[in-house]
Design a protein around this motif. Structure first.
Motif: not given
Length: 750
Positions: A286-314
């Protein structure tokens, strides 16, 4: 006895469960609000734009139970807009009347279904996440305002002191709501260390306790500068479950998303913060912004389980996923969530059940965000940028199952055995298991439900109760320091890990230690005080709630092996210590959420001023004694008369524990007022003693507020026959001839 007139209106089965009825998932609550202000909506918009104060509602009727003078305000960020006809609501039942609750809840949080064509996202998401960590209960509510249907809402349990007490066994420690003052300011509650000045954190977090900034800053500092000590200040396992759930279900209006918000932090008595998930209305894309990018439906379906593993702001996600140990545990948790609710599409069938439940209420919506057709298709069809839940989750489970993280083969754990089958207190048990494809195995154990698990290495060396060395059987010692030990096993290899049970640490195995424990009838609940203002004090001089136990036998009895609780859903909430009650003697338990002082017994809960339950149980969870009590006035006690085996009555002075003096002649005690109700629980006739001189009237309500019986008592001694009533909980409301409440008590029909 004079006859009294009554009307039988209901006799359906009511299930005991004071803390679940209002949030039973397969029910719709009915809430009617009455404002006398013609511009109530404008007043609430104005309050929301200012200090977010409450607007006074003349009446609020919940499932037929009437409350006067309650506070109501709009809540929410993106879900609120002054131009909308339907906004989320926060109802405060105790806004004026400090003891007003419904089923023990004074705060009611209602979501308006914003950004959810299916209308089930929040209820479904909470139902799933409660299998893995403490999270609010949630169901649906129909709301009318001034007699006009306002709409269908999600009804989510408030995260407050009662929630913390139920789940973390204390309520007065450091507590934060992690939602920023302004979500677009960039000043978000992402747990970054911003120095030692607490002013740097004020706009990012809302402090809900009396003091706490130093503790929160300590958590942020540890994340940034001393990660090796993180386990001492954060419950890492619960944090892993939170980020695993957020990732699996693409719940980005959360710590994992752009605003890093919608969670709470509560510090338990182990000194560790616990992450608590909140506001799941935008779960499932229902919300699409990861903080580093805006996702569409396709990119939400394939969002990596490693999201933000190297993102210092998380920093929480980055640190946990960068650590090889917690990374494997995180993947194990996300794999469990996907396997249990999504692999077989059980989430979809559950969502359809919820939609069927609310269908007619949605059809009647006067202020919908979406059409009825969009609601019907909300599970399977994308509406604007919002994916249907299956549109997102069916491809997502296929994607995740094909990632290198999910295809890595974890160990297998089988044949878990505790030997010997029984030990006495302070002896040692050996926990063994067969493990394949592992290079390390660990045992976690604890002796109290509120404690941190102790983790030790399990060995396959023939020296740890494991039989022959190198045979695939691992063992470790577990000291039996409590009548009930709790444990789990974790195994990993270089690429994957697995827990047993897979929902650990939230679920675990039990091991019972042999203790000579009092049986039913030997030690009983005898008296309690829920509002101690000028009565006896504990060793620190504090006036605290208290519960008295009585030894009915002629021999000394040790309390060790017994548990006391105020939660019918958690019989093992508070383990009683080794403490000997003398023959026909008493034990005083301070219900104050305090670790206590030597020689005293302190429970990890407080008694609700509006009434609740107290249960005495053994380590197997068997109830040895219980009592349901209603509202008690200041320094009044509720106790047995005579001690140990008599009916429960209200005493006008609850000064201190000890022998209860029974009233011998009510007519000679004109200063005694109110009523006594006994026996409670009852299997048949309920006795009602009127200590006052006035005529009293009563109503007997079901747990959902239906009037089952009503009438008038003219005599001192009266009876209500419940023989034909179904088992469960009822509420007895008694008023004097002026309409003032004399008492309100929960009655249990056995």
């Amino acid at each position: 006895m004079k006859k009294f007139l009554f009307t039988l209106l209901c006799a359906s089965g009511i299930t005991l469960g004071a803390q679940t009825n209002f949030y039973a998932v397969d029910t719709i609550q009915v809430i009617d609000i009455t404002f006398t202000q013609p511009n109530w909506d404008y007043q609430m918009d104005t309050a929301k734009a200012g200090a977010e104060g409450y607007t006074l509602a003349a009446l609020c009727v919940i499932n037929g139970v009437v409350y006067d003078s309650v506070g109501v305000k709009f809540k929410g960020n993106s879900s609120y807009d002054s131009s909308r006809a339907k906004n989320p609501l926060h109802i405060k039942l105790d806004y004026i009347h400090g003891s007003a609750t419904y089923d023990g809840y004074e705060d009611i949080k209602l979501g308006n279904g914003y950004s959810d064509p299916s209308m089930v996202r929040e209820v479904l998401a909470y139902e799933i996440v409660r299998n893995y960590m403490p999270a609010p209960q949630c169901n649906f509510a129909r709301v009318t305002i001034n007699g006009v249907y306002y709409g269908l809402f999600s009804n989510s349990q408030s995260i407050d002191s009662e929630f913390n007490s139920d789940h973390f066994y204390s309520s007065s420690n450091s507590f934060f709501k992690c939602t920023p003052q302004n979500v677009v300011s960039g000043q978000v509650p992402n747990l970054l260390h911003l120095g030692s000045d607490s002013a740097n954190y004020y706009t990012r977090y809302e402090m809900k306790s009396d003091y706490a900034w130093k503790d929160l800053i300590g958590l942020c500092d540890t994340l940034a500068n001393n990660y090796a000590e993180l386990d001492t200040i954060l419950d890492i396992d619960r944090a892993l479950w939170m980020i695993a759930f957020n990732n699996a279900t693409v719940n980005l209006d959360s710590y994992s998303g752009a605003f890093s918000q919608n969670y709470y932090l509560y510090r338990d008595d182990n000194g560790r913060f616990n992450a608590i998930m909140w506001d799941l209305n935008m779960c499932f894309g229902g919300f699409t912004n990861t903080g580093t990018s805006n996702l569409n439906v396709s990119s939400m379906q394939t969002m990596t389980p490693m999201l933000h593993y190297n993102y210092g702001a998380r920093p929480l996600i980055m640190n946990l996923l960068s650590d090889s140990v917690t990374y494997r545990q995180y993947i194990a948790h996300e794999r469990t969530i996907m396997n249990e609710f999504f692999a077989d599409s059980s989430y979809y069938f559950r969502a359809m059940q919820l939609q069927t439940l609310i269908d007619s209420s949605v059809q009647a919506e006067p202020n919908p965000f979406y059409t009825y057709g969009q609601f019907l298709n909300g599970l399977t069809t994308t509406t604007g940028m919002i994916p249907g839940i299956t549109t997102l989750m069916e491809p997502r489970k296929t994607y995740l199952q094909g990632t290198v993280q999910f295809t890595a083969t974890p160990p297998t754990i089988t044949n878990i055995i505790a030997t010997p089958a029984a030990i006495v207190l302070n002896d040692t048990a050996w926990i063994t298991c067969s493990v394949v494809n592992a290079n390390s195995v660990f045992l976690g154990y604890r002796d109290q439900i509120w404690k941190k698990f102790t983790k030790v290495v399990m060995y396959d060396d023939g020296l740890h109760g494991d039989g022959v060395a190198a045979d695939g059987v691992y063992g470790a010692a577990m000291p039996g320091t409590s009548p009930l030990m709790q444990y789990y096993i974790y195994a990993n290899n270089p690429t994957a890990g697995i827990f047993s049970p897979e929902r650990a640490e939230y679920e675990f195995y039990n091991y019972y230690v042999s203790v000579s424990t009092a049986t039913a009838g030997q030690v009983v609940l005898n008296e309690l005080v829920s509002y101690n203002f000028i009565g006896c004090t504990d060793a620190t001089g504090a006036h605290e709630d208290w519960i008295e136990l009585f030894n009915t036998t002629g021999t000394p009895l040790n309390l060790e092996g017994l548990y006391i609780t105020d939660d019918p859903g958690n019989h093992l909430k508070c383990a009683l210590p080794s403490y000997v009650i003398p023959p026909n003697g008493f034990a005083l338990i301070w219900a104050d959420e305090d670790a206590g002082n030597p020689g005293e017994i302190h429970a990890n809960f407080k008694l609700a001023s509006g009434g609740e339950y107290v249960l005495l149980c053994n380590a197997q969870g068997v109830v040895l004694d219980s009592i349901a009590f209603g509202i008690l006035a200041s320094d009044h006690s509720y106790g047995r008369c005579p001690n140990g085996n008599g009916p429960w009555i209200t005493y006008t002075w609850g000064g201190c524990a000890g022998w209860n003096i029974c009233p011998t002649d009510v007519d000679e005690s004109p200063e005694q007022t109110g009523v006594a109700v006994y026996p409670n629980p009852t299997s048949g006739v309920l006795n009602v003693v009127n200590f006052g001189e006035e005529t009293i009237t009563y109503e007997l309500l079901s747990s959902t507020g239906q009037v089952c019986m009503s009438g008038q008592f003219l005599n001192k001694n009266n009876q209500i026959d419940l023989t034909e009533f179904a088992t469960g909980m009822y509420i007895l409301m008694v008023r004097d001839e002026h309409g003032n409440y004399v008492t309100s008590e929960r009655i249990i029909k056995e």
